[in-house]
Scaffold this motif. Sequence first.
Motif, short mmCIF file in Angstrom:
data_model
loop_
_atom_site.label_atom_id
_atom_site.label_comp_id
_atom_site.label_asym_id
_atom_site.label_seq_id
_atom_site.Cartn_x
_atom_site.Cartn_y
_atom_site.Cartn_z
N SER A 100 12.41 16.94 -1.95
CA SER A 100 13.86 17.01 -1.73
C SER A 100 14.38 15.75 -1.03
O SER A 100 15.55 15.40 -1.19
CB SER A 100 14.23 18.25 -0.92
OG SER A 100 13.59 18.22 0.34
N GLY A 101 13.53 15.05 -0.28
CA GLY A 101 13.95 13.83 0.41
C GLY A 101 13.63 12.56 -0.34
O GLY A 101 14.08 11.48 0.04
N TRP A 102 12.85 12.69 -1.42
CA TRP A 102 12.44 11.50 -2.16
C TRP A 102 12.71 11.60 -3.65
O TRP A 102 12.62 10.60 -4.37
CB TRP A 102 10.95 11.22 -1.93
CG TRP A 102 10.74 10.59 -0.60
CD1 TRP A 102 10.66 11.23 0.60
CD2 TRP A 102 10.63 9.21 -0.32
NE1 TRP A 102 10.50 10.32 1.61
CE2 TRP A 102 10.48 9.07 1.07
CE3 TRP A 102 10.66 8.06 -1.10
CZ2 TRP A 102 10.34 7.84 1.70
CZ3 TRP A 102 10.51 6.84 -0.49
CH2 TRP A 102 10.36 6.74 0.90
N VAL A 140 0.84 -1.20 0.00
CA VAL A 140 0.00 0.00 0.00
C VAL A 140 0.87 1.26 0.00
O VAL A 140 0.58 2.23 -0.70
CB VAL A 140 -0.98 -0.02 1.20
CG1 VAL A 140 -1.66 1.32 1.40
CG2 VAL A 140 -2.01 -1.13 1.02
N PHE A 141 1.96 1.23 0.75
CA PHE A 141 2.90 2.36 0.75
C PHE A 141 3.45 2.59 -0.66
O PHE A 141 3.49 3.73 -1.14
CB PHE A 141 4.04 2.10 1.74
CG PHE A 141 5.10 3.15 1.73
CD1 PHE A 141 4.89 4.37 2.35
CD2 PHE A 141 6.32 2.92 1.10
CE1 PHE A 141 5.88 5.35 2.35
CE2 PHE A 141 7.30 3.88 1.08
CZ PHE A 141 7.08 5.11 1.71
N PHE A 142 3.87 1.53 -1.33
CA PHE A 142 4.40 1.67 -2.69
C PHE A 142 3.33 2.20 -3.65
O PHE A 142 3.63 3.03 -4.52
CB PHE A 142 4.92 0.33 -3.22
CG PHE A 142 6.25 -0.09 -2.66
CD1 PHE A 142 7.04 0.75 -1.91
CD2 PHE A 142 6.73 -1.38 -2.90
CE1 PHE A 142 8.27 0.35 -1.42
CE2 PHE A 142 7.95 -1.80 -2.42
CZ PHE A 142 8.73 -0.93 -1.68
N ILE A 143 2.10 1.73 -3.51
CA ILE A 143 1.03 2.14 -4.42
C ILE A 143 0.65 3.60 -4.22
O ILE A 143 0.51 4.35 -5.19
CB ILE A 143 -0.21 1.24 -4.23
CG1 ILE A 143 0.09 -0.21 -4.63
CG2 ILE A 143 -1.40 1.78 -5.04
CD1 ILE A 143 -0.95 -1.21 -4.17
N PHE A 144 0.47 4.00 -2.96
CA PHE A 144 -0.13 5.31 -2.70
C PHE A 144 0.81 6.39 -2.18
O PHE A 144 0.44 7.56 -2.19
CB PHE A 144 -1.29 5.15 -1.71
CG PHE A 144 -2.42 4.34 -2.26
CD1 PHE A 144 -3.22 4.82 -3.28
CD2 PHE A 144 -2.68 3.06 -1.76
CE1 PHE A 144 -4.26 4.07 -3.79
CE2 PHE A 144 -3.71 2.31 -2.26
CZ PHE A 144 -4.51 2.81 -3.28
N LEU A 195 5.16 11.47 -2.26
CA LEU A 195 6.39 11.86 -1.56
C LEU A 195 7.39 12.48 -2.53
O LEU A 195 8.07 13.46 -2.19
CB LEU A 195 7.01 10.66 -0.85
CG LEU A 195 6.35 10.26 0.47
CD1 LEU A 195 6.81 8.87 0.89
CD2 LEU A 195 6.67 11.27 1.55
N MET A 196 7.50 11.93 -3.73
CA MET A 196 8.47 12.43 -4.71
C MET A 196 8.05 13.77 -5.31
O MET A 196 8.91 14.54 -5.73
CB MET A 196 8.65 11.42 -5.84
CG MET A 196 9.34 10.14 -5.43
SD MET A 196 9.38 8.97 -6.78
CE MET A 196 10.98 9.32 -7.45
N THR A 197 6.74 14.03 -5.38
CA THR A 197 6.30 15.21 -6.11
C THR A 197 5.76 16.33 -5.24
O THR A 197 5.98 17.49 -5.55
CB THR A 197 5.23 14.82 -7.16
OG1 THR A 197 4.15 14.16 -6.49
CG2 THR A 197 5.81 13.92 -8.22
N ARG A 235 8.41 9.72 -12.37
CA ARG A 235 7.11 9.05 -12.63
C ARG A 235 7.33 7.59 -13.00
O ARG A 235 6.53 6.72 -12.60
CB ARG A 235 6.36 9.78 -13.73
CG ARG A 235 5.67 11.01 -13.25
CD ARG A 235 4.78 11.61 -14.33
NE ARG A 235 4.95 13.05 -14.23
CZ ARG A 235 5.40 13.84 -15.19
NH1 ARG A 235 5.71 13.36 -16.36
NH2 ARG A 235 5.54 15.12 -14.98
N ILE A 236 8.36 7.30 -13.75
CA ILE A 236 8.66 5.92 -14.11
C ILE A 236 8.98 5.11 -12.85
O ILE A 236 8.47 4.00 -12.66
CB ILE A 236 9.83 5.85 -15.12
CG1 ILE A 236 9.40 6.44 -16.46
CG2 ILE A 236 10.31 4.41 -15.30
CD1 ILE A 236 10.54 6.67 -17.43
N ILE A 237 9.83 5.64 -11.99
CA ILE A 237 10.18 4.97 -10.73
C ILE A 237 8.94 4.76 -9.87
O ILE A 237 8.71 3.67 -9.33
CB ILE A 237 11.25 5.78 -9.96
CG1 ILE A 237 12.57 5.79 -10.72
CG2 ILE A 237 11.45 5.24 -8.55
CD1 ILE A 237 13.23 4.44 -10.87
N ALA A 238 8.12 5.81 -9.74
CA ALA A 238 6.90 5.70 -8.93
C ALA A 238 5.96 4.65 -9.51
O ALA A 238 5.35 3.87 -8.76
CB ALA A 238 6.21 7.06 -8.84
#
Length: 136
Positions: free
Chosen positions: A35-37, A19-23, A28-30, A48-51
């Motif tokens: 700056s931390g992700w 669930v963390f990976f999905i949502f 966090l990255m955007t 976006r590809i990584i996410a």
Amino acid sequence: MDDISRVKNLIIAMRLIGVFFIFAIYPLMTWIWPSGWGWTPRQPEYERIIAGAFATLGVFLVIGSKYPLKYINLIWFTIWLNLVYATIMLLMVAVDRSGEENLFGNIPVQYLIAGILWYFIPKNIRRLKKILYGVR
């Protein structure tokens, strides 16, 4: 901790991490903590590809959590993916200090995820597969 307890905890860990990976990775990255992700300088297409890749892995972790011992290769893949990803990010920070907030963001989280999954893998998988699934 006995192997049955490890499997029960592994199921919970797989679901929570999935669930963390999905949502959570993409926000966090955007938006939440770029700056931390994310990367410096910003690389939104690559991020976006990584996410998307992590979200896909998250879906498979949630699905695989129903029978975690049948998906042990997926679990090991997730462990190694997180170790490699975090190590690459760590090396990138060592070379270019502009991304040093990753030392407090995605790098420790990726190592933590790998450690949690590794810790909950039962020690005697073959015996447990026999007991739980009737597999030889």
